[in-house]
Each structure stands twice: as C-alpha cells, then as structure tokens.
Design an enzyme around this catalytic site. Structure first.
Site, PDB file in Angstrom:
ATOM      1  N   PRO A   1      13.357  54.598  49.452  1.00 39.31           N
ATOM      2  CA  PRO A   1      13.330  53.877  50.732  1.00 39.31           C
ATOM      3  C   PRO A   1      13.113  52.388  50.522  1.00 39.31           C
ATOM      4  O   PRO A   1      12.208  51.974  49.784  1.00 39.31           O
ATOM      5  CB  PRO A   1      12.141  54.509  51.465  1.00 39.31           C
ATOM      6  N   CYS A   2      13.949  51.584  51.159  1.00 38.84           N
ATOM      7  CA  CYS A   2      13.947  50.147  50.869  1.00 38.84           C
ATOM      8  C   CYS A   2      12.967  49.370  51.738  1.00 38.84           C
ATOM      9  O   CYS A   2      12.726  48.197  51.498  1.00 38.84           O
ATOM     10  CB  CYS A   2      15.353  49.575  51.036  1.00 38.84           C
ATOM     11  N   GLN A   3      12.363  50.024  52.750  1.00 35.50           N
ATOM     12  CA  GLN A   3      11.479  49.265  53.645  1.00 35.50           C
ATOM     13  C   GLN A   3      10.304  48.647  52.897  1.00 35.50           C
ATOM     14  O   GLN A   3       9.760  47.629  53.296  1.00 35.50           O
ATOM     15  CB  GLN A   3      10.952  50.179  54.764  1.00 35.50           C
ATOM     16  N   ALA A   4       9.907  49.269  51.789  1.00 39.87           N
ATOM     17  CA  ALA A   4       8.778  48.748  51.021  1.00 39.87           C
ATOM     18  C   ALA A   4       9.062  47.354  50.491  1.00 39.87           C
ATOM     19  O   ALA A   4       8.148  46.554  50.293  1.00 39.87           O
ATOM     20  CB  ALA A   4       8.465  49.693  49.859  1.00 39.87           C
ATOM     21  N   TYR A   5      10.332  47.041  50.265  1.00 32.86           N
ATOM     22  CA  TYR A   5      10.696  45.748  49.694  1.00 32.86           C
ATOM     23  C   TYR A   5      11.243  44.789  50.734  1.00 32.86           C
ATOM     24  O   TYR A   5      11.656  43.680  50.404  1.00 32.86           O
ATOM     25  CB  TYR A   5      11.746  45.940  48.592  1.00 32.86           C
TER      26      TYR A   5
END
Length: 408
Positions: free
Chosen positions: A117-121
């Site tokens: 999941p890209c939301q962390a970045y």
C-alpha cells in the site's frame, strides 16, 4: 499453462498490474490481497480470463449485465481458479500458510509483481514522524520473504515517488540493501503512466530486481506517443446527471481512434458501472464555477476565492485546490483512492453534466477495459480504481519483462 511465464501478484489490489501481465502472456499463479471487495473483483476477472480461454465470454457478459447472479456465475468456474485468489493480510502470522497454499498449485515461479500500500509514502498531509511510524513502511520485508521462498528470476515492485524521500531516503536505501542480501540486483526509475497510453499524469516508482547471476539492468520500456485527451476517453459514454446511474447501458457513439488503439472498448457492445454520485446544491454551484473558470482561462478554482456562503471550511491555507476539474483537452491529473470519499477533485469537464466523474469514467482514466467489472459498492469500486496500477502501463512493463525473461 506450462508454456507461459508464471507470476505471483502481492498486494494485488483490483489486479490492474496483473491485467497488463496477463495481456502480455504471463500466467498468474496467485493473487494475495487483504481487501475483500478487491479480492472479489480479482475473482471475477480471473473468471473472465478462464471463460475467454474456453470461448464462453457470453456467460461472463450475462453476469456483468446482471442477468445471472454471482452464485450461478461462480458455479461454472473451476475451484482452482477461484482459490488462487487469497483474501488475507500478509504478515508474520499468515505468511507460511500463504506459501503452502501457493505451493499446492505451483512451486516454480518466474516473476513476482506488486507493491505494498502506497499511502504510507504519500507526501500529502503527512508529517515525517507519522510516515516513520507507519507499519506499512516495512511491508517490503514481507515482499522479500516471497522472493526468498520462491526464488523467482526477477521481480517488479511498484510504488509512489514519495517512497524515495521517506525518512530522508533511508527507507528506500534499506529496501535496496535488503533485496540485495536476498540475491537480487535492484534498479529503479520514475515512470509516468501518460507515456504508456494512459490518459493520466501518474508518476510511479518502478523497481526491477534480477537474480545477481542474470542481472539485466533497468529495462527500456517502449513508450506510446499519446495524442489523445480525456474528452476522447469519455466520448462514447452517455451523459449523466448527478446521482444518475447506468448499471448497464449502450454506447452513444462509435469507437474513436483512442478507444480502438488502447483496447479500452474491447469487444463488448454495452458499458457497465456508469454510475455518478449525487451532489448537494452548494457543491454543484462550486463545480459550475470551477468548470467556467477552467474553460474561460485555464485557471484552477482556489478555495479562498469562493464567496462566503459556499465555504464549509475555515482552513483556507491548505488544500486550496480541493475542487479540481479534469482537463478535458489534455490528460487527467492523478486518480487516487480519495475519489471514494468525494468527487471534488475529479469534476467532469462538461459543464452540461456538472458532476464528478463516474465509476466507468474513472476506470477509463486508469485504462481499465470496459469489460473489467469492479465488485462492491460505488465507493468500493472508486477506491479499487484509485489504488490500481493502470493496466496499459503494466502491459508496457510486462511486454519488456517477458522479452528479457525469455532470453534467459
């Protein structure tokens, strides 16, 4: 099939990345995804590919036209196909069980694809300390455990550009070091989906890893010259009012060059999920002003410029472009999962329609073909679309990876 290169898709989402690899001739062994609606979408798409292989797409079309229910539909699909989709979160407790399930089907894996999941970045509204504490930053370690277990010749890892700068670049450095310890040479570049036939400016980091003994560097993916616009992408879809929906409807125009070349309108003679969300009168007035401003001067509406009676937030310093018109005569700005929460950032360019874009319009901006069906609610579909890797971009990557893998 044994003559095809086999892959596993990790953190698969709605399988946009897989779609490109399957189109290029790869064979999926397993998809692993924690979101239940996305998993249902993957199963439906896996059923599509199976039915296509046995020339029974009429049965699939009956399902997406709601002429038969899901129970009747899935009853005709082999258990092996459906069981290849694992609805499970990848963590320390689940990972060995996932390995065992995959190995019951296939032990020889040529490639692993996917991105955590890209939301962390995401750089949007995140403090650095929040990014550092987010456990999703460490999901690349779980990805690496699949590399260690199945030892594929290569992998393709996708994420947002923010990954490079998170924790002052330390996360990305750790990732490369870890994959190198596992026996892979790691290469990366920032790609823009609009270079690969997608009518959307969407930058993504693509990391390609090769077994050290077969290191082929970062591939040169073939670009597509894009002379088409959002208006070309939407040209044959019926006009919608806010809150209006067509679960199934006919096209209003014949194929144009973009729809033909891209394969978006790919054989079906109907369109599904052309569904618009409802809007209140205040939002509609803001949308109208935003479209007029864009049409007149190519200027974006800024929130502080609205009259007081249309404002709902006291904060006028951040997110001033929270209302944004999709550029009809060019490529769209990036479609993200927030579209599931409201449509303010994706206002349709046609002032006569004055609404946010529909599910099918969002899917087209992400280059999903029209016979791709998203399971779940309208919001679930929007979320799946916003989180996806555009299939046309994935296809460009897959074609080159196949060429290189077949040389080994």
């Amino acid at each position: 099939m044994p003559d095809k290169l086999r892959f596993i898709d990790l953190f698969a989402g709605a399988s946009g990345m897989s779609e490109g690899f399957i189109k290029a001739g790869f064979s999926p062994v397993s998809h692993i995804e924690m979101n239940p609606e996305a998993c249902q979408t993957i199963k439906t798409r896996a059923a599509y590919h199976y039915l296509k292989s046995i020339n029974k797409l009429d049965f699939y079309n009956k399902y997406i036209k709601k002429e038969i229910n899901s129970e009747e539909f899935y009853r005709e699909i082999p258990e092996k196909i459906l069981n290849s989709v694992l609805n499970i979160e990848i963590d320390d407790k689940s990972i060995k069980g996932i390995f065992n399930k995959i190995k019951k089907s296939e032990n020889n894996i040529d490639l692993i694809i996917g991105g955590p999941p890209c939301q962390a970045y995401s750089l949007l509204g995140r403090h650095q300390e929040d990014i550092e504490k987010d456990p999703r930053n460490k999901l690349y370690i779980q990805y690496g455990r699949f590399l260690k277990e199945f030892s594929p010749k290569a992998f393709v890892f996708e994420n947002v550009p923010g990954m490079l700068s998170a924790n002052k670049g330390q996360h990305f450095k750790n990732l490369k070091t870890y994959f190198k310890k596992l026996g892979y040479e790691v290469h990366h570049d920032t790609l823009n989906a609009s270079d690969y036939g997608v009518v959307q400016a969407r930058k993504r980091i693509i990391i390609v890893g090769w077994k050290k003994e077969i290191d082929l560097g970062f591939p040169e993916f073939e670009k597509t010259v894009l002379n088409f616009s959002v208006n070309d992408t939407f040209s044959d879809l019926p006009k919608l009012k806010p809150g209006e929906k067509y679960d199934v409807t006919n096209y209003t125009n014949s194929k144009n060059e973009y729809l033909e070349k891209s394969g978006l309108r790919n054989g079906v003679d109907f369109v599904t999920q052309h569904i618009s969300r409802p809007h209140n009168n205040r939002d509609l007035e803001i949308y109208r002003r935003a479209i007029e401003k864009w049409d007149t001067n190519n200027e974006r509406l800024k929130y502080p410029d609205l009259p007081e009676e249309l404002k709902t937030h006291k904060n006028e310093n951040s997110f001033t472009d929270r209302y944004k018109v999709v550029n009809g005569t060019g490529v769209s700005h990036t479609v993200v999962a927030h579209i599931a929460k409201d449509g303010h950032y994706y206002i349709h360019p046609d002032i006569e329609q004055c609404r946010s874009i529909s599910v099918r319009e969002a899917a087209r901006l992400q280059s999903f073909p029209d016979d791709f069906y998203f399971e779940g609610s309208r919001s679930a579909a929007f979320k799946q679309i916003g989180n996806a890797v555009p299939p046309l971009m994935a296809f460009a990557i897959a074609k080159k990876m196949k060429e290189l893998l077949c040389q080994i």
